[in-house]
Design a protein around this motif. Sequence first.
Motif, short mmCIF file in Angstrom:
data_model
loop_
_atom_site.label_atom_id
_atom_site.label_comp_id
_atom_site.label_asym_id
_atom_site.label_seq_id
_atom_site.Cartn_x
_atom_site.Cartn_y
_atom_site.Cartn_z
N LEU A 63 -0.92 9.77 -14.83
CA LEU A 63 -1.24 8.14 -15.31
C LEU A 63 -2.47 7.99 -16.29
O LEU A 63 -3.23 8.76 -16.36
CB LEU A 63 -1.51 7.59 -13.98
CG LEU A 63 -0.70 7.51 -12.81
CD1 LEU A 63 -1.29 6.80 -11.64
CD2 LEU A 63 0.82 7.15 -13.40
N ASN A 64 -2.07 7.00 -17.26
CA ASN A 64 -3.06 6.59 -18.15
C ASN A 64 -4.35 5.79 -17.53
O ASN A 64 -4.13 5.47 -16.66
CB ASN A 64 -2.48 5.99 -19.38
CG ASN A 64 -1.82 4.83 -18.85
OD1 ASN A 64 -2.21 4.07 -18.20
ND2 ASN A 64 -0.59 4.46 -19.64
N GLU A 66 0.87 -1.12 0.03
CA GLU A 66 0.03 -0.03 0.12
C GLU A 66 0.97 1.23 0.08
O GLU A 66 0.62 2.17 -0.66
CB GLU A 66 -1.18 0.02 1.12
CG GLU A 66 -2.22 1.04 1.10
CD GLU A 66 -3.20 0.84 2.18
OE1 GLU A 66 -4.22 1.19 1.98
OE2 GLU A 66 -2.80 0.23 3.26
N VAL A 67 1.92 1.19 0.70
CA VAL A 67 2.86 2.39 0.75
C VAL A 67 3.44 2.47 -0.50
O VAL A 67 3.59 3.74 -1.06
CB VAL A 67 4.08 2.20 1.88
CG1 VAL A 67 5.12 3.07 1.59
CG2 VAL A 67 3.63 2.26 3.00
N GLU A 68 3.89 1.53 -1.17
CA GLU A 68 4.35 1.64 -2.51
C GLU A 68 3.37 2.32 -3.75
O GLU A 68 3.77 3.16 -4.41
CB GLU A 68 4.70 0.27 -3.29
CG GLU A 68 6.02 -0.35 -2.68
CD GLU A 68 7.32 0.50 -2.69
OE1 GLU A 68 7.52 0.87 -3.75
OE2 GLU A 68 8.06 0.48 -1.78
N LEU A 69 2.04 2.20 -3.55
CA LEU A 69 1.17 2.71 -4.24
C LEU A 69 0.95 4.10 -3.89
O LEU A 69 0.73 5.03 -4.95
CB LEU A 69 -0.21 1.94 -4.23
CG LEU A 69 -0.06 0.51 -4.88
CD1 LEU A 69 -1.58 -0.21 -4.69
CD2 LEU A 69 0.10 0.51 -6.21
N ASN A 99 1.23 7.80 -6.41
CA ASN A 99 0.17 9.05 -6.22
C ASN A 99 1.12 10.25 -5.52
O ASN A 99 0.63 11.38 -6.25
CB ASN A 99 -0.66 8.63 -5.32
CG ASN A 99 -1.72 7.62 -5.86
OD1 ASN A 99 -1.67 7.25 -6.93
ND2 ASN A 99 -2.69 6.90 -4.97
N ALA A 100 2.02 10.08 -4.91
CA ALA A 100 2.73 11.34 -4.21
C ALA A 100 3.56 12.13 -5.46
O ALA A 100 4.10 13.04 -5.52
CB ALA A 100 3.81 11.02 -3.10
#
Length: 300
Positions: free
Chosen positions: A73-74, A60-63, A67-68
């Motif tokens: 994003l496509n 979840e942190v990687e996702l 976003n940060a």
Amino acid sequence: MEPQNVNKGDRNKIYFLIIVIAALIGTNGYLFFKDRQQGERLVTVSTEKDKLRLEVEKIEVELDKVNALNLDLNEKLIEEQKLARKEIELLKRSLENNKITQADLEDARRKVAELQTFVNNYNKQISALQKENIFLKSAKDSLENSVRTANDRANNLANENYNLNAKVKTAAILKMQKADIVAYRTKSTGRKIEVSKSSAAEKLSIRFSIIPNELAEKGHHNIFIRVFDPAGNLLANENNRFEAEGQEMQYTHSIFIDYNNDNSTYTIDWTNPKPYIKGIYTVILYTDGATMGKAQLELK
């Protein structure tokens, strides 16, 4: 003393008690080991759940890191992330279940492994997207710099052309070389006589020549004159207006001349609707929005 004899019934009771005690000992031992195994199993399941929770949180942190970055994003990447986050929520709920089975744990391990694989591939796509964005930004900056340089060059050329045109326009202005003003009256016979007294003057005749100028436009030029009496009053009709030296002015009289850069002499005759007075009359000539020159005449 001789040992007492134990009858057969008492002997059977003793055997029975021994068997019961052995059974109790065996049962207690079984229950002890069973409880121990159950405790060990509970500890193992709890530890496994904690490990899986940690892995899910890492995913979840990687996702969140993606976003940060605020990348554009496509639709494919956005949809993939939405599906991954739904799977994460389901895993979290599953791991919160106190009655989770070993089969459930195995399924959770499989899903976590799938999510880890997804995140690794997802990060690779994001990294490629970042590199592409950096390349595009560099290309965009380079293009903007090129456009800015081209615009600056064009502006400089436009300014140079404007200044050059202004210089050429200034250099092409017609300027008077020599000018004379003569006052005269017309006799009954039609012959013109030059006079110097204001009381005898009927008309002013302005004779002038123009400085040779190869840059000046040949052909017709509209000549405007402004006549000022000795008191400094402009002798002009209110409706006679033209532009010169960047402003609107009134003019006394105007004619067209045909300029050919051939040292021609030009004449402008003007009749004053009012009686002439003693003093100096000043005449200023204009053409093409600029001053050509001036001449004066003193009447006695």
